[in-house]
Design an enzyme around this catalytic site. Sequence first.
Site, PDB file in Angstrom:
ATOM      1  N   LYS A 202     -14.465 -46.349 -48.858  1.00 19.60           N
ATOM      2  CA  LYS A 202     -13.900 -45.022 -48.558  1.00 19.60           C
ATOM      3  C   LYS A 202     -12.635 -44.861 -49.381  1.00 19.60           C
ATOM      4  CE  LYS A 202     -14.625 -41.436 -45.813  1.00 19.60           C
ATOM      5  NZ  LYS A 202     -15.855 -40.860 -45.245  1.00 19.60           N
TER       6      LYS A 202
ATOM      7  N   ASP B 150     -15.463 -35.679 -48.237  1.00 18.23           N
ATOM      8  CA  ASP B 150     -15.068 -35.875 -46.829  1.00 18.23           C
ATOM      9  C   ASP B 150     -14.095 -34.726 -46.546  1.00 18.23           C
ATOM     10  OD1 ASP B 150     -15.227 -38.073 -44.530  1.00 18.23           O
ATOM     11  OD2 ASP B 150     -13.153 -37.447 -44.593  1.00 18.23           O
TER      12      ASP B 150
HETATM   13  P1  NDP Z   1     -13.855 -30.396 -43.944  1.00 16.74           P
HETATM   14  O1  NDP Z   1     -12.589 -30.573 -44.682  1.00 16.74           O
HETATM   15  O2  NDP Z   1     -14.937 -29.613 -44.562  1.00 16.74           O
HETATM   16  O3  NDP Z   1     -13.556 -29.761 -42.509  1.00 16.74           O
HETATM   17  C1  NDP Z   1     -12.705 -30.386 -41.602  1.00 16.74           C
HETATM   18  C2  NDP Z   1     -12.544 -29.485 -40.394  1.00 16.74           C
HETATM   19  O4  NDP Z   1     -11.834 -30.205 -39.408  1.00 16.74           O
HETATM   20  C3  NDP Z   1     -11.741 -28.231 -40.682  1.00 16.74           C
HETATM   21  O5  NDP Z   1     -12.158 -27.203 -39.843  1.00 16.74           O
HETATM   22  C4  NDP Z   1     -10.312 -28.683 -40.334  1.00 16.74           C
HETATM   23  O6  NDP Z   1      -9.444 -27.629 -39.949  1.00 16.74           O
HETATM   24  C5  NDP Z   1     -10.573 -29.591 -39.158  1.00 16.74           C
HETATM   25  N1  NDP Z   1      -9.522 -30.628 -39.114  1.00 16.74           N
HETATM   26  C6  NDP Z   1      -9.259 -31.552 -40.069  1.00 16.74           C
HETATM   27  N2  NDP Z   1      -8.208 -32.311 -39.724  1.00 16.74           N
HETATM   28  C7  NDP Z   1      -7.807 -31.838 -38.538  1.00 16.74           C
HETATM   29  C8  NDP Z   1      -6.779 -32.205 -37.651  1.00 16.74           C
HETATM   30  N3  NDP Z   1      -5.929 -33.216 -37.940  1.00 16.74           N
HETATM   31  N4  NDP Z   1      -6.676 -31.500 -36.500  1.00 16.74           N
HETATM   32  C9  NDP Z   1      -7.541 -30.498 -36.208  1.00 16.74           C
HETATM   33  N5  NDP Z   1      -8.533 -30.101 -37.015  1.00 16.74           N
HETATM   34  C10 NDP Z   1      -8.658 -30.760 -38.154  1.00 16.74           C
HETATM   35  O7  NDP Z   1     -14.352 -31.880 -43.575  1.00 16.74           O
HETATM   36  P2  NDP Z   1     -15.810 -32.352 -43.159  1.00 16.74           P
HETATM   37  O8  NDP Z   1     -16.463 -31.307 -42.351  1.00 16.74           O
HETATM   38  O9  NDP Z   1     -16.468 -32.879 -44.370  1.00 16.74           O
HETATM   39  O10 NDP Z   1     -15.476 -33.630 -42.250  1.00 16.74           O
HETATM   40  C11 NDP Z   1     -15.285 -33.539 -40.839  1.00 16.74           C
HETATM   41  C12 NDP Z   1     -15.467 -34.903 -40.205  1.00 16.74           C
HETATM   42  O11 NDP Z   1     -16.786 -35.399 -40.486  1.00 16.74           O
HETATM   43  C13 NDP Z   1     -14.521 -35.990 -40.689  1.00 16.74           C
HETATM   44  O12 NDP Z   1     -14.256 -36.872 -39.627  1.00 16.74           O
HETATM   45  C14 NDP Z   1     -15.336 -36.712 -41.758  1.00 16.74           C
HETATM   46  O13 NDP Z   1     -14.881 -38.040 -41.966  1.00 16.74           O
HETATM   47  C15 NDP Z   1     -16.707 -36.674 -41.105  1.00 16.74           C
HETATM   48  N6  NDP Z   1     -17.831 -36.866 -42.015  1.00 16.74           N
HETATM   49  C16 NDP Z   1     -18.051 -36.018 -43.060  1.00 16.74           C
HETATM   50  C17 NDP Z   1     -19.145 -36.190 -43.883  1.00 16.74           C
HETATM   51  C18 NDP Z   1     -19.499 -35.219 -44.964  1.00 16.74           C
HETATM   52  O14 NDP Z   1     -20.608 -35.349 -45.510  1.00 16.74           O
HETATM   53  N7  NDP Z   1     -18.667 -34.241 -45.274  1.00 16.74           N
HETATM   54  C19 NDP Z   1     -20.051 -37.353 -43.712  1.00 16.74           C
HETATM   55  C20 NDP Z   1     -19.790 -38.133 -42.515  1.00 16.74           C
HETATM   56  C21 NDP Z   1     -18.687 -37.900 -41.747  1.00 16.74           C
HETATM   57  P3  NDP Z   1      -8.275 -27.179 -40.959  1.00 16.74           P
HETATM   58  O15 NDP Z   1      -8.973 -26.440 -42.061  1.00 16.74           O
HETATM   59  O16 NDP Z   1      -7.373 -26.336 -40.142  1.00 16.74           O
HETATM   60  O17 NDP Z   1      -7.606 -28.457 -41.423  1.00 16.74           O
END
Ligand code: NDP
Length: 449
Positions: free
Chosen positions: A129, A169
């Site tokens: 990662k 991510d």
């Molecule tokens: P994105 O950046 O596309 O979206 C993240 C979302 O989560 C946004 O809506 C963001 O809101 C919110 N968010 C992020 N940090 C915080 C925080 N500290 N507090 C509250 N809300 C938060 O990321 P992904 O959708 O790709 O990833 C989401 C999760 O899924 C993560 O845990 C990631 O590790 C996991 N994941 C992702 C994969 C992928 O293929 N993308 C694969 C496997 C796991 P805001 O815009 O306001 O920050």
Amino acid sequence: MPVLDERLVPIFEEVLSRNPGETEFHQAVREVLESLGPVVSKHPQYADSAVIRRLCEPERQIIFRVPWVTDSGKIEVNRGFRVEFSSALGPYKGGLRFHPSVYLGIVKFLGFEQIFKNALTGLPIGGGKGGSDFDPKGRTDAEVMRFCQSFMTELYRHIGEYTDVPAGDIGVGGRELGYMFGQYKRITNRYESGTLTGKGLSWGGAQVRTEATGYGTAFFVNEMLRTEQDSLDGKKVVVSGSGNVAIYAIEKVHQLGGIVVACSDSAGYVHDPAGIDLELLKEVKNVQRGRVSDYAVARGNQASFVSDGSIWDVPCDIALPCATQNELDSIGVATLIRNGCCIVAEGANMPVTPDAIRTLADANVRFAPAKAVNAGGVATSALEMQQNASRDTWTFDYTQNRLAEIMRSIHDRCLETADEYGSPGNYVAGANISGFTRVADSMLALGVI
Ligand code: NDP
């Protein structure tokens, strides 16, 4: 807190003392170790060969400076990371996260989880990662491009289709991957598609990769329901976040007949009792790069935006935390239980705190961990690598069927392993043990590495 097997206590103590202050990493290791007691009892060779101790130490950790210039000419300096945790099963594989909260402890927790998740897919991929404390939010496209180019100017020497294959991510989507792949190609003078996954469809990407983590999450929940002759049809679902995972989890839940009534970002949540209008949400988030509050305004009277509450207050049958780590604690879980929620499944990585997981177990609410639930993303990345290696492209339907099959087999493997080790129905034990034994057996075969 559950008691650790006495053979595992010194290993955890060593992790604490060798990695001070890295609380998320400690949490991730502890959660795996809690499942491994029955495994070391049944197979003492895992303890005798120090395979667990070795797995807790990354094979390689890279930390680097990322200098870049803003539109106004100011020089910024961020920190970049890549933790190459385990290559026992294949090249290191795992995403890059760009978020101000990123530090070594976050990257190590994610890399550690990734080892077992990737093993659980049954595909030949190791675990790693990376990321940076850079915040793309509020930055122009030109600034994001300059940052990504600088980041890749160091990272390129550590990655490759047989070495380490990053993906997206939090904060890293198609735009960022495009800028990074462009810089990789420019520096190396090689069109090595298999070096990054999550690429755009016109430059080596695979159908369904963008949707895969969210779709896989919904497929997994449907499998959980299927064991009780039930389905998502008619179920009320709450999905936190509104990024890549959340949006495509919402899409597949809707396609499978469920109705998602709330989603969120870090500024608050939107409650839309008639069901989230996904086309509008995609337009606001992916095109306008706006907030869920903008979605609520555009939706008019149908939806309300709440900035000072918890999304877990919204009554639902199923909760899918899809935003970030430790976002659902025991208070949130208590409300979910009171409101009759019967399944919690982790779309994000480690979003449910350890005490909240115990509260769910005590209340007989079915819980499934990220390692299993969101493994569809990395599994489809491995399918993208297969297509890149064979210079082939598969159709959307074919790839989606492969994803659905993989999620079904991960689900079944979790339950079979949980049964075998005396914890029937326990998806956490099933995922940890099944992922661990596959990696550990390979490590034993490969000598002391
Ligand atoms: P994105 O950046 O596309 O979206 C993240 C979302 O989560 C946004 O809506 C963001 O809101 C919110 N968010 C992020 N940090 C915080 C925080 N500290 N507090 C509250 N809300 C938060 O990321 P992904 O959708 O790709 O990833 C989401 C999760 O899924 C993560 O845990 C990631 O590790 C996991 N994941 C992702 C994969 C992928 O293929 N993308 C694969 C496997 C796991 P805001 O815009 O306001 O920050």
